[in-house]
Design a protein around this motif. Structure first.
Motif, mmCIF file in Angstrom:
data_model
loop_
_atom_site.group_PDB
_atom_site.id
_atom_site.type_symbol
_atom_site.label_atom_id
_atom_site.label_comp_id
_atom_site.label_asym_id
_atom_site.label_seq_id
_atom_site.Cartn_x
_atom_site.Cartn_y
_atom_site.Cartn_z
ATOM 1 N N ILE A 7 8.275 -6.590 6.605
ATOM 2 C CA ILE A 7 8.783 -5.254 6.270
ATOM 3 C C ILE A 7 8.098 -4.674 5.041
ATOM 4 O O ILE A 7 8.035 -3.458 4.885
ATOM 5 C CB ILE A 7 10.317 -5.243 6.098
ATOM 6 C CG1 ILE A 7 10.760 -6.140 4.930
ATOM 7 C CG2 ILE A 7 11.011 -5.608 7.410
ATOM 8 C CD1 ILE A 7 12.206 -5.980 4.534
ATOM 9 N N HIS A 8 7.582 -5.514 4.176
ATOM 10 C CA HIS A 8 6.902 -5.014 2.971
ATOM 11 C C HIS A 8 5.579 -4.332 3.313
ATOM 12 O O HIS A 8 5.162 -3.404 2.614
ATOM 13 C CB HIS A 8 6.707 -6.147 1.958
ATOM 14 C CG HIS A 8 8.008 -6.760 1.550
ATOM 15 N ND1 HIS A 8 8.890 -6.135 0.706
ATOM 16 C CD2 HIS A 8 8.581 -7.932 1.910
ATOM 17 C CE1 HIS A 8 9.962 -6.898 0.545
ATOM 18 N NE2 HIS A 8 9.792 -7.989 1.263
ATOM 19 N N LEU A 9 4.938 -4.760 4.384
ATOM 20 C CA LEU A 9 3.707 -4.113 4.818
ATOM 21 C C LEU A 9 3.973 -2.663 5.222
ATOM 22 O O LEU A 9 3.136 -1.788 5.013
ATOM 23 C CB LEU A 9 3.078 -4.874 5.987
ATOM 24 C CG LEU A 9 1.823 -4.233 6.589
ATOM 25 C CD1 LEU A 9 0.691 -4.176 5.557
ATOM 26 C CD2 LEU A 9 1.398 -4.975 7.836
ATOM 27 N N MET A 10 5.165 -2.392 5.756
ATOM 28 C CA MET A 10 5.488 -1.042 6.209
ATOM 29 C C MET A 10 5.411 -0.030 5.065
ATOM 30 O O MET A 10 5.079 1.134 5.281
ATOM 31 C CB MET A 10 6.859 -0.995 6.873
ATOM 32 C CG MET A 10 6.960 -1.804 8.151
ATOM 33 S SD MET A 10 5.663 -1.440 9.350
ATOM 34 C CE MET A 10 4.893 -3.042 9.490
ATOM 35 N N VAL A 11 5.708 -0.461 3.859
ATOM 36 C CA VAL A 11 5.603 0.432 2.694
ATOM 37 C C VAL A 11 4.157 0.888 2.524
ATOM 38 O O VAL A 11 3.890 2.053 2.226
ATOM 39 C CB VAL A 11 6.114 -0.261 1.417
ATOM 40 C CG1 VAL A 11 5.889 0.605 0.186
ATOM 41 C CG2 VAL A 11 7.592 -0.612 1.553
ATOM 42 N N LYS A 12 3.233 -0.016 2.743
ATOM 43 C CA LYS A 12 1.812 0.316 2.593
ATOM 44 C C LYS A 12 1.323 1.224 3.715
ATOM 45 O O LYS A 12 0.375 1.984 3.534
ATOM 46 C CB LYS A 12 0.980 -0.965 2.551
ATOM 47 C CG LYS A 12 1.289 -1.834 1.354
ATOM 48 C CD LYS A 12 0.562 -3.147 1.425
ATOM 49 C CE LYS A 12 1.010 -4.047 0.290
ATOM 50 N NZ LYS A 12 0.544 -5.416 0.457
ATOM 51 N N LEU A 13 1.960 1.158 4.868
ATOM 52 C CA LEU A 13 1.524 1.937 6.017
ATOM 53 C C LEU A 13 2.139 3.337 6.060
ATOM 54 O O LEU A 13 1.513 4.273 6.531
ATOM 55 C CB LEU A 13 1.890 1.205 7.316
ATOM 56 C CG LEU A 13 1.336 -0.185 7.519
ATOM 57 C CD1 LEU A 13 1.810 -0.744 8.851
ATOM 58 C CD2 LEU A 13 -0.180 -0.208 7.431
ATOM 59 N N SER A 14 3.361 3.462 5.590
ATOM 60 C CA SER A 14 4.128 4.691 5.766
ATOM 61 C C SER A 14 3.893 5.712 4.660
ATOM 62 O O SER A 14 3.787 5.355 3.489
ATOM 63 C CB SER A 14 5.625 4.341 5.811
ATOM 64 O OG SER A 14 6.406 5.510 5.815
ATOM 65 N N ASP A 15 3.873 6.975 5.051
ATOM 66 C CA ASP A 15 3.821 8.057 4.064
ATOM 67 C C ASP A 15 5.195 8.345 3.474
ATOM 68 O O ASP A 15 5.297 8.978 2.431
ATOM 69 C CB ASP A 15 3.289 9.347 4.715
ATOM 70 C CG ASP A 15 1.817 9.256 5.054
ATOM 71 O OD1 ASP A 15 1.112 8.446 4.430
ATOM 72 O OD2 ASP A 15 1.381 9.990 5.958
ATOM 73 N N GLU A 16 6.264 7.919 4.143
ATOM 74 C CA GLU A 16 7.625 8.212 3.694
ATOM 75 C C GLU A 16 8.309 7.043 3.012
ATOM 76 O O GLU A 16 9.066 7.235 2.074
ATOM 77 C CB GLU A 16 8.493 8.648 4.881
ATOM 78 C CG GLU A 16 8.158 10.005 5.392
ATOM 79 C CD GLU A 16 9.099 10.463 6.489
ATOM 80 O OE1 GLU A 16 10.237 9.948 6.596
ATOM 81 O OE2 GLU A 16 8.695 11.355 7.254
#
Length: 167
Positions: A29-38
């Motif tokens: 789930i921490h990778l999602m922070v790097k991927l998401s603009d929101e």
């Protein structure tokens, strides 16, 4: 399309990497922070143990039109190398404000990876805009659905790059 119709965006990509490699990325789930603009920040609420069904995480997000908000997500499907799905509750509504998921299918040349996001059935920040401009609900939903779609496609493109670089 109206919010009550549970609008859903979906994207799929073929990744030249094993399901195990792809899983290590989509289940982080921490990778999602790097991927998401929101998505600005995410934290497991159930300690540092192994993620699984029923586990919760908190996210902090920002959107120009919606402002900043926090939400709590609950994992509703967690099948290693196959599926990771969570529902988001962004407020007091007991129904989820959105549902998100990844699915992985082994293929001879690697993995077919899909990500999807569904609005509703519970209320979200989008409902505040709809409440103010009910005659524009279809346009508001369509605009947000386009943002969902663009985000999913961007996520999958970046996950593909990371997975294929990790081979």
């Amino acid at each position: 399309m109206m919010y009550a119709d549970l609008p859903t965006a979906r994207a799929t990509v073929d990744v030249n990497a094993t399901p195990e490699v792809v899983w290590s990325l989509v289940s982080d789930i921490h990778l999602m922070v790097k991927l998401s603009d929101e998505l600005l920040e995410v934290t497991w609420l159930d300690g540092a143990g192994e993620p699984g069904v029923g586990k919760k995480f908190r996210g902090r997000s920002f959107h120009d039109a919606l402002g900043e908000w926090e939400s709590t997500s609950t994992v509703i499907e967690f099948k290693p190398n196959s599926a990771f799905t969570w529902e988001v509750n962004a407020g007091q509504d007991v129904r989820s404000s959105s549902v998100w998921g990844f699915s992985l299918e082994p293929r001879p040349a690697g993995t077919e990876l899909s990500q999807w996001g569904q609005m509703g059935p519970g209320r979200s920040g989008l409902n505040h805009a709809i409440d103010r401009l009910p005659h524009k609900e279809e346009k508001i939903v369509a605009n947000r659905l386009r943002e969902f779609q663009a985000g999913l496609e961007s996520n999958l493109r970046l996950i593909k790059e990371l997975a294929e670089g990790a081979r």
